[in-house]
Design an enzyme around this catalytic site. Structure first.
Site, PDB file in Angstrom:
ATOM      1  N   HIS A 199      -4.829  -3.365   6.163  1.00 39.16           N
ATOM      2  CA  HIS A 199      -4.610  -3.643   4.732  1.00 39.16           C
ATOM      3  C   HIS A 199      -5.954  -4.061   4.138  1.00 39.16           C
ATOM      4  O   HIS A 199      -6.250  -5.231   3.947  1.00 39.16           O
ATOM      5  CB  HIS A 199      -3.569  -4.749   4.548  1.00 39.16           C
ATOM      6  CG  HIS A 199      -3.449  -5.193   3.121  1.00 39.16           C
ATOM      7  ND1 HIS A 199      -2.927  -4.396   2.131  1.00 39.16           N
ATOM      8  CD2 HIS A 199      -3.801  -6.346   2.510  1.00 39.16           C
ATOM      9  CE1 HIS A 199      -2.976  -5.037   0.980  1.00 39.16           C
ATOM     10  NE2 HIS A 199      -3.504  -6.216   1.183  1.00 39.16           N
TER      11      HIS A 199
ATOM     12  N   ASP B  61       0.844  -1.204   0.000  1.00 40.69           N
ATOM     13  CA  ASP B  61       0.000   0.000   0.000  1.00 40.69           C
ATOM     14  C   ASP B  61       0.879   1.254   0.000  1.00 40.69           C
ATOM     15  O   ASP B  61       0.584   2.242  -0.671  1.00 40.69           O
ATOM     16  CB  ASP B  61      -0.905  -0.019   1.239  1.00 40.69           C
ATOM     17  CG  ASP B  61      -1.598  -1.359   1.371  1.00 40.69           C
ATOM     18  OD1 ASP B  61      -2.502  -1.632   0.579  1.00 40.69           O
ATOM     19  OD2 ASP B  61      -1.200  -2.159   2.249  1.00 40.69           O
TER      20      ASP B  61
END
Ligand SMILES: NC(=O)c1ccc[n+]([C@@H]2O[C@H](COP(=O)([O-])OP(=O)(O)OC[C@H]3O[C@@H](n4cnc5c(N)ncnc54)[C@H](O)[C@@H]3O)[C@@H](O)[C@H]2O)c1
Length: 279
Positions: free
Chosen positions: A141, A113
């Site tokens: 996440h 990410d």
């Protein structure tokens, strides 16, 4: 185990200079004997019609066993990176099942990410991902993660001065949050190369240091300086030095950020509730 033999053949064929020998086993007590670095990738994908709570429970069972095996067999300094989703809660379960190990030894992967954020900013500003610094991704996440550019710079300038707020809120944040789904749609399979590369980045920073650079890691939130629930595996901004990660403290959190952090925090709290029986 047959497929594993194929994997070993490929690893041998890479002729890696640092590979000495390979042990194949489906017994976690054998796999984690004296382990220094554990990358927990295996987990059960979400099937059609499967509820999130069922996914959490099924995967929780895997990470309970792995946590216990790490506790009983691994090096006391083992560095554990959980990649398999739901990565934060899986890492949390493994950590809770390893009471003899330092909770700081358990982390979950947010580096993908983080890297996705660098790449989006570089693309938007006509720069390069290596020129983007002080990026932070907070939380889970999942689609609630909060990629935060409040402190980020590109070519030495604050990113917030280079991009407009509308792009940040309505384009950048959802793009990073939904990137995994976009890749599945385009490729017909989930991210593989970028995830593997992020796992290497995560471990390399942790083991060799981040040279003062900021990285995002899912870590145990106990004692965090941002008022986040202290019993979660939560992505925080960290630096790495001497084989340890260290939270970056004292960042000013504005109202928008607080709201975004709270949303992803609530999701992790509800995931924790769903797996309470496994902790
Ligand atoms: N955190 C991240 O940024 C990130 C990024 C990409 C992928 N992922 C996740 O990583 C995981 C692996 O992704 P993939 O594309 O390699 O999936 P995959 O389905 O190709 O591989 C999953 C593997 O897990 C194994 N497995 C199933 N049950 C197991 C068990 N009980 N113990 C050990 N292994 C078991 C399966 O045999 C399979 O080989 C998935 O959960 C995926 O969602 C996370």
């Amino acid at each position: 185990m047959g497929a594993l033999e194929g994997v070993v053949m490929e690893l041998n064929d890479c002729a890696f200079p640092l590979v000495d020998s390979i042990i194949t086993t489906d017994d976690p007590n054998v796999a984690f004997k004296d382990t220094d670095y554990a990358l927990l990738v295996g987990s059960k994908p979400r099937g059609p019609g499967m509820e999130r709570a069922d996914l959490l429970k099924d995967n929780g069972a895997i990470f309970t066993i792995q946590g216990k095996a790490l506790n009983d067999n691994a090096s006391r300094d083992v560095k554990v990176l959980v990649v398999g989703n739901p990565a934060n809660t899986n890492a949390f379960i493994a950590m809770k099942n390893a009471p003899d190990l330092n909770p700081k030894n358990f982390t979950s992967m947010m580096r993908l990410d983080h890297n996705r954020s660098l790449s989006q900013i570089a693309d938007k500003t006509g720069s390069h991902s290596t020129r983007v610094k002080q990026m932070v991704v907070w939380g889970n996440h999942s689609a609630t993660q909060y990629p935060d550019i409040s402190f980020a710079t590109v070519d030495g300038k604050p990113v917030k001065e280079v991009v407009d707020n509308d792009w940040y809120v309505n384009d950048f944040i959802p793009t990073v949050q939904q990137r995994g789904a976009a890749i599945i749609k385009a490729r017909g399979a989930s991210s593989a190369a970028s995830a593997a590369s992020a796992a290497i980045d995560h471990m390399r920073s942790w083991a060799l240091g981040s040279d003062g650079g900021w990285v995002s890691m899912g870590v145990f939130s106990k004692g965090n300086s941002y008022g986040i629930d202290e019993d979660l595996m939560f992505a925080l901004p960290v630096t790495c030095e001497n084989g340890e990660w260290k939270e970056i403290t004292g960042l000013e959190i504005n109202d928008f950020s607080r709201e975004m952090i709270s949303k992803t925090e609530q999701e992790l709290i509800s995931e924790r509730e769903a797996v309470a029986g496994l902790l």
